[in-house]
Structures are given as C-alpha cells and as structure tokens.
Design an enzyme around this catalytic site. Structure first.
Site, PDB file in Angstrom:
ATOM      1  N   CYS A   4       0.804  -1.218   0.000  1.00 12.05           N
ATOM      2  CA  CYS A   4       0.000   0.000   0.000  1.00 12.05           C
ATOM      3  C   CYS A   4       0.841   1.274   0.000  1.00 12.05           C
ATOM      4  CB  CYS A   4      -0.926   0.002   1.208  1.00 12.05           C
ATOM      5  SG  CYS A   4      -1.969  -1.475   1.283  1.00 12.05           S
ATOM      6  N   GLU A  19      -1.833   5.073  13.730  1.00 12.28           N
ATOM      7  CA  GLU A  19      -1.449   6.281  12.996  1.00 12.28           C
ATOM      8  C   GLU A  19      -1.736   7.531  13.825  1.00 12.28           C
ATOM      9  OE1 GLU A  19      -1.707   8.338   8.574  1.00 12.28           O
ATOM     10  OE2 GLU A  19      -3.169   6.783   9.103  1.00 12.28           O
TER      11      GLU A  19
END
Length: 424
Positions: free
Chosen positions: A174, A325
C-alpha cells in the site's frame, strides 16, 4: 536522517514541482470529477458487480465505473494489458494532458517513468489459469506475462511517450505509489531526469483478490450500507474497502516548468521511508515505523513540524491502523497534532492499495492549490483513542502551506511525502 533544505541547496539539488494530475478512482475519471466528489463528501463504494459475491463475507468495493479503455488505448494493444495497466495508461494520458506539456518534451533521455502496483495483473492471471486448466498450455496467450508483471505499466507508458530516462516500478504493497513519487523526486532533484511520469495503478477486485482479503478478515462486512462502510477513525470502523484505479502525476524540475509557463500545483519538498520490522501485516505496536518515516520526511524538507497544518492520513478504516497512525502523529507533532487537519480520503474512495498513495498525493496538491481540506466522511462515533481533528463530514476552507501524505503497507513498509504550496 534526511538532508535539511539548507544542505539540499548547498549540494545544488534541484527543486521539484507537480504540474499534471491524472486520476482514475471509484469517484470518477479525471481530477475534476474526483475533486468535486471529495468536496461534496460522496462515497464511491458499492456492492461488487464484477462477479458473484454471494458467498463472500465482504461483498462491497470501490469500483471504477464508466471506464472505456478505447478512449485511451488502441484496440490492438489491449490484449497486452491487464486492467491495472489500462488504468495506468488512462491516468498517465490525463496527467500529460493536464500538464500542458508538449509531447516532444517527453521524448528522450531526460524523461522517465516510475509506476508501480501492489498486486499487478491478478485478474489476467486468474483468467489465464482457468484457460490453462480447461484448454491446455497451447491456449495460453503469448501476452500473458507482459500483461501481468508489475513493471509493464511503467514500461509500456515509457514506450508510448518515447521516454528514455529512468524506467522503474515499485511493489511495496500500500506504499507503492508514494515510494514511486518519492523516488522520482530524488531522481529529478539529483539531476538524473528533468521530468518523471510517476504513480501507481491497481485492479484487485477479482474473485481471488477479494477472497484473499476476506480470508485475512481485513475488509469491512457492512454489506447493507456500502456508502457508510469506510469510516476511518470512527469508533465503529470494522475494516477497509478494497478499491481499484490509478493515480499518476507529472513531476518536473522547477526550471523546466517555469520555462514553459506551466500551471504548478505544488512543490515536493520532503520524502521519508522506514520499516516497522515488526509484523507481516500489522503496524508496529507503538507506531515506531510511522513516527520514524514522518520525522525523516520533515527533516528532509527542512521545515519545523509546527509548519505542517494538513495531513492526508493513511487512514484505512481498520481498528488497529487508525489507532496507531493517530498515536504516531501525536508522537511526531506533540501538542501541535491537535491543530492539524487530519483527513482520510479513503472514507470516500476506499483503499486503492498500491495506487492509494498517488491518488492521495493528487488530492493533497489539489487541497494545497485550492486551500480546502476534504472531509473524512462517515465520522459519527468518536473513538477515545482517535482524538485528533479529522475534518469530520464536511470540507473545510483553510490557509496552509505544507501538507503531509502518509502511506503504510503490508510487510511494514512506510512512506511519507511533504508537499508545499508553490511559491516562486
């Protein structure tokens, strides 16, 4: 870690700008349709129509609609191209047109191509394997390999434009197209090319591709509400949405762009890479890889962390990724993290895997150019562990100079780009 801006200037590294954008996504074809959909907070997720999904746990995806390859590719060449290559061709053509660059400037040794894919030609592989089993090896297409291997998107586009400079491809899950753009930034900055056609393409919505992600339990199973299924940072997120498409940008050395009076979207000023070295799919427990990657990119740009006001997050809508994140952003930016607009455009597009980074770079430079932050849609139920400003549900006008774009991939591979509103 990275070079500061002052050391880059001292070493005579050249400034790099983005002058063309080509986008193929579940939101539509071209930058205009994609940008309009983003600002309206539209979702491109729907029930899968490409094959029977009645036995699949996840039955939804981000599919590209109204795509006619013959608008971009000669009919005789289609047999050499899996769908991911077709998407790359379309996005490259859009980007070249958008840049306004004369085709003769693309020809020769000063233009390169750097286009990757996370999965490559899985659709053509599945179809060919069926032919092999049913009809034997003599019926396998002589174009099978060149239709499926990942570097053929970059290679065939280099042939189309007669670009004889660097020709490479990434396959870093990704993070693929973020790495492709970042590496192209380096190539131009050090003088190995003046122009790069860079990005990524993906066409993973196939029976085997979707089954694989279902087996990992990575996908959302909110099948009855496709448009609400991708919900990054929301407390009720349950997995990502697999999507298809391509993102390609035209990158140029600043002098070249100015000489031809190009319309410049943004400047690329920083690039960071790192590895989690932790797990084959999960991010490192305390976000160390993401932290390192963002820090390297910021140091490479020569700016202070407090100058970053917008982050296009990786934001996949999986429980673990969004939490980690968020934690990483807080570790990098401290108190300033709460002043940053952090959105996930995957809430609208789903996750284009290897093409996601380039698509989101395109969105980020449009955000810089227009001074608007697109929303994170489907943000309804706050998660205590995701407590930043996610630009919930509605686009927001804002004044900002720097944008950061994150991509994190299977295998623990990470990439971060720093983009700057262009100032001559």
């Amino acid at each position: 870690m990275g070079k500061t801006l002052s050391s880059r200037k001292k070493n005579n590294e050249r400034r790099v700008v983005i002058t063309g954008i080509g986008l193929v996504s579940p939101l539509g074809l071209g930058k205009e349709k994609n940008w309009d959909a983003l600002l309206q907070g539209k979702s491109g997720v729907s029930r899968i129509s490409k094959f029977d999904v009645s036995e699949y746990s996840s039955q939804i995806a981000g599919q590209v609609s109204d795509f006619d390859p013959l608008e971009f590719i000669e009919k005789k060449d289609l047999r050499k191209m899996d769908l991911f290559i077709q998407y790359a061709f379309a996005a490259a053509e859009m980007a070249v047109r958008d840049s306004g660059i004369a085709l003769e400037l693309l020809r020769g040794e000063r233009t390169g191509t750097y286009i990757g894919s996370g999965i490559g030609g899985i659709g053509f592989i599945e179809e060919t394997h069926k032919i092999l089993l049913e009809k034997g090896p003599s019926r396998v297409s002589p174009f099978f390999l060149i239709s499926t291997i990942i570097n053929e998107a970059s290679g065939q586009i280099s042939i189309k434009y007669r670009a004889k400079g660097p020709n490479s491809a990434t396959a870093t899950a990704c993070t693929t197209s973020t790495h492709a753009i970042g590496d192209s930034f380096r190539i131009i900055a050090r003088g190995d090319a003046d122009i790069m056609i860079a990005g990524g393409a993906e066409a993973p919505i196939t029976p085997l591709g979707v089954a694989g992600f279902c087996a990992m339990r990575a996908l959302s199973v909110r099948n009855d509400e496709p448009e609400k299924a991708s919900r990054p940072f929301d407390a009720e997120r349950d997995g990502f949405i697999v999507s298809e498409g391509a993102g390609i940008v035209i990158m140029e050395v600043l002098d070249s762009a100015l000489k031809r009076d190009a319309d410049i979207y943004a400047e690329v000023v920083g690039y960071g890479m790192s590895a989690d070295a932790y797990h084959v799919t999960a991010p490192s427990l305390y976000g160390e890889g993401a932290v390192q990657c963002m820090k390297v990119a910021i140091q490479d740009s020569g700016i202070d962390p407090t100058e970053v006001d917008y982050i296009n997050a990786h934001g996949t809508s999986t429980p673990y990724n969004d939490k980690i994140e968020t934690l990483a952003i807080k570790k990098v930016f401290g108190d300033h993290a709460y002043k940053i607009g952090v959105n996930s455009t995957k809430s609208m597009t789903g996750h284009l895997l290897g093409a996601a980074g380039a698509l989101e770079v395109g969105f980020s430079v449009l955000s810089l150019k227009n001074q608007i932050m697109p929303p994170t849609i489907n943000y309804e139920y706050p998660d205590p562990e995701c407590d930043l400003d996610y630009v919930p549900n509605k686009a927001r006008p804002a004044e900002f100079r720097y944008a950061l774009s994150n991509s994190f991939g299977f295998g623990g591979t990470n990439g971060t780009l720093i983009l700057k509103r262009f100032e001559e």
